[in-house]
Design an enzyme around this catalytic site. Structure first.
Site, short mmCIF file in Angstrom:
data_model
loop_
_atom_site.label_atom_id
_atom_site.label_comp_id
_atom_site.label_asym_id
_atom_site.label_seq_id
_atom_site.Cartn_x
_atom_site.Cartn_y
_atom_site.Cartn_z
N HIS A 150 -14.40 -3.33 8.14
CA HIS A 150 -13.76 -2.89 6.90
C HIS A 150 -13.83 -3.96 5.81
O HIS A 150 -13.07 -3.88 4.83
CB HIS A 150 -12.30 -2.48 7.14
CG HIS A 150 -12.14 -1.44 8.20
ND1 HIS A 150 -12.53 -0.14 8.03
CD2 HIS A 150 -11.64 -1.52 9.46
CE1 HIS A 150 -12.28 0.55 9.12
NE2 HIS A 150 -11.74 -0.26 10.02
N LYS A 189 0.82 -1.20 0.00
CA LYS A 189 0.00 0.00 0.00
C LYS A 189 0.86 1.26 0.00
O LYS A 189 0.51 2.26 -0.61
CB LYS A 189 -0.96 -0.03 1.20
CG LYS A 189 -2.12 -0.99 1.03
CD LYS A 189 -3.06 -0.92 2.20
CE LYS A 189 -4.36 -1.66 1.94
NZ LYS A 189 -4.16 -3.08 1.62
N GLU A 221 -2.79 7.14 7.49
CA GLU A 221 -3.51 8.04 6.61
C GLU A 221 -4.47 8.91 7.42
O GLU A 221 -4.90 8.52 8.52
CB GLU A 221 -4.33 7.27 5.57
CG GLU A 221 -3.51 6.58 4.52
CD GLU A 221 -4.36 5.79 3.55
OE1 GLU A 221 -3.85 5.49 2.45
OE2 GLU A 221 -5.52 5.46 3.89
N ARG A 263 -6.82 -8.86 -9.15
CA ARG A 263 -7.50 -10.15 -9.29
C ARG A 263 -8.97 -9.90 -9.61
O ARG A 263 -9.44 -8.77 -9.61
CB ARG A 263 -7.41 -10.93 -7.98
CG ARG A 263 -7.90 -10.10 -6.79
CD ARG A 263 -8.04 -10.90 -5.52
NE ARG A 263 -8.19 -10.08 -4.34
CZ ARG A 263 -9.33 -9.48 -3.96
NH1 ARG A 263 -10.42 -9.61 -4.70
NH2 ARG A 263 -9.39 -8.77 -2.85
#
Length: 499
Positions: free
Chosen positions: A235, A116, A200, A291
């Site tokens: 999440h 990430k 973040e 994917r």
């Protein structure tokens, strides 16, 4: 096109891929763990081979055993599905080195998007908007506290190698930072083998919007519009729909353009999903899933494009069979993930034996499942029983159709989240389309779900009652049906072998 493909996965996605194989005239090869020895997907394939014990690390995550089967069965390609090794760059590279086609992107693309932190930095250099934050590894809880004070609370801690929302920790003030940091590191290490954590800014009123993309080996890239994935628990997605209720033609064009730019930036080929967070008029790159996605059926239902078949054709060197101008939105589609879990107990998994089972049908209803009556849900894997998708001419019709389909769905012997899905379909905020990723945590759904369960028990579900047989008779029927199904599959295999 390939002659034989190994499907390195299990359950409903394995069957979905094998169905595409049959329609394309490709022979399918299944691999199965001890727990899946008698699973439907292993019987559906043209050939099936054992690969080890039930825990994923000893079977579905064992690269060498899967490659051994591919060599033995003389497979030309491997489709990884989703989960397990689907986004494992080492597996894709091993296939490349073995001369076996990996039905997915290159190992280099997977590596670029696998971190990430790394993927955000790539996109920042490409001029693609990313969520504000600190895009370097956090060294300690004290370091995290310093960074959070610079960014401003609330913030979110994430595993750099993570996915599926695992390990994310939302931090509202400095008193929570130390515990959140330690929890995030612990989950990251246990789930991904990499304890790298970054931070973040936590966006207010966020919506999770993703764009399905396809790229071929000739450099063509298209997107198949968006999916709204904002209804999540821990999440992780529970309900998806397309098109998104917030979308305008102008916003779709802009986000679609950026999604294609992301794919082009890393020379992407095959199916992938570019994920964005939308907040108060702005959208930001979140990550790219390299994917096929769980929720791909609703895109297929609204575009008429078979994404899995396109994966096969792209991997075989063919160009994408349509242009961007050919992609249109027809109606509205919704998917509910039917999981073996208890919504009244923080959605905890509830693996058990399915004593009675009847899936819904009728116009506009699609069920993808790998279970059957008498099936024992293993505790080793994801809790999903099936994907229930519906299509309607309008969003209102799609919601009504999903309500009807959920009413028809009968699963006895296993606690499921079906009552929760029923409550969502009746929820005014969901029906208005004005919701975000905080939908579940902001809604006290427990009383409504309890009332749905109570009402169904009180009246006695008429569909479940239709299965009201004595256990011995039920077991005999289940055994007979299973034996008959296996004989049909065996006969089909024999016929295919003679042709």
């Amino acid at each position: 096109m390939f002659n034989k493909v190994l499907v390195a996965n299990r359950g409903e996605i394995a069957i979905r891929i094998m169905r595409a194989c049959r329609e394309l005239g490709v022979r399918s090869v299944a691999v199965y763990s001890d727990a899946d020895r008698n699973a439907l997907f292993a019987k559906y394939a043209d050939e099936a081979y054992p690969i080890g014990e039930s825990p994923p690390t000893k079977s579905y995550l064992n690269i060498e055993r899967i490659l051994d089967v591919a060599r033995k069965a003389e497979c030309e390609a491997i489709h990884p599905g989703y989960g397990f090794l689907a986004e494992n760059a080492a597996f894709a590279r091993a296939c490349e080195q073995e001369g076996i086609v990996f039905i997915g992107p290159s190992s280099h693309s997977i590596e670029q998007m696998g971190s990430k932190i790394g993927s955000k930095n790539i996109m920042k250099r490409a001029g693609i908007p990313v969520i504000p934050g600190f895009d370097e590894p956090l060294e300690s809880a004290q370091h995290a506290r310093q960074v959070a004070e610079e960014i401003g609370y609330p913030v979110i801690l994430k595993a750099s190698a993570g996915g599926g929302g695992m390990g994310m920790q939302i931090v509202k003030d400095s008193s929570e930072i130390e515990g959140a940091f330690e929890r995030a590191k612990s989950v990251a290490m246990s789930a991904f083998g990499d304890a790298t954590i970054f931070m973040e800014k936590y966006l207010l009123e966020p919506r999770h919007i993703e764009f399905q993309v396809l790229g071929d080996l000739k450099g063509n890239i298209v997107h198949l519009n968006e999916r709204e994935c904002s209804i999540q628990r821990r999440h992780q997605k529970l309900i998806e729909e397309t098109p998104s209720p917030l979308m305008t033609p102008e916003l779709r064009e802009e986000m679609g353009r950026v999604a294609k730019k992301v794919a082009r930036r890393i020379n992407y080929h095959n199916a992938g999903t570019v994920e964005f967070v939308y907040s108060r008029g702005n959208f930001y790159f979140l990550e790219m899933n390299t994917r096929i996605q769980v929720e791909h059926p609703i895109t297929e239902m609204t575009t008429g494009i078979d994404i899995v078949k396109e994966q096969f054709k792209i991997a075989a060197g063919e160009p994408i069979s349509f242009s961007q101008e050919d992609v249109h939105i027809h109606g509205h589609a919704i998917e509910c993930r039917i999981n073996a879990e208890d919504p009244l107990n923080d959605f905890r998994p509830t693996p058990s034996k399915i004593r009675r089972y009847r899936s819904p049908g009728g116009p506009g209803v699609r069920v993808e499942s790998g279970v059957h009556m008498g099936y024992e849900i293993p505790p080793y894997y994801d809790s999903m029983i099936s994907k229930l998708s519906v299509w309607g001419r309008t969003r209102e019709e799609a919601i009504s159709r999903m309500e009807r389909a959920l009413y028809e769905y009968v699963i006895v012997g296993v606690l499921t989240n079906i009552p929760f899905h029923k409550a969502v379909m009746r929820n005014e905020r969901f029906r208005s389309g004005d919701y975000n990723t905080h939908f579940i945590e902001q809604w006290d759904f427990v009383p409504e779900v309890k009332e749905i369960i109570r009402a169904e028990k009180e009246k006695g579900d008429s569909l479940a009652s239709a299965f009201g047989l004595e256990d011995k008779k039920l077991a005999a029927i289940t055994t007979a049906v299973a034996a008959y199904s296996h004989s049909l599959i065996a006969g089909e295999r024999q016929n295919r072998g003679q042709r």
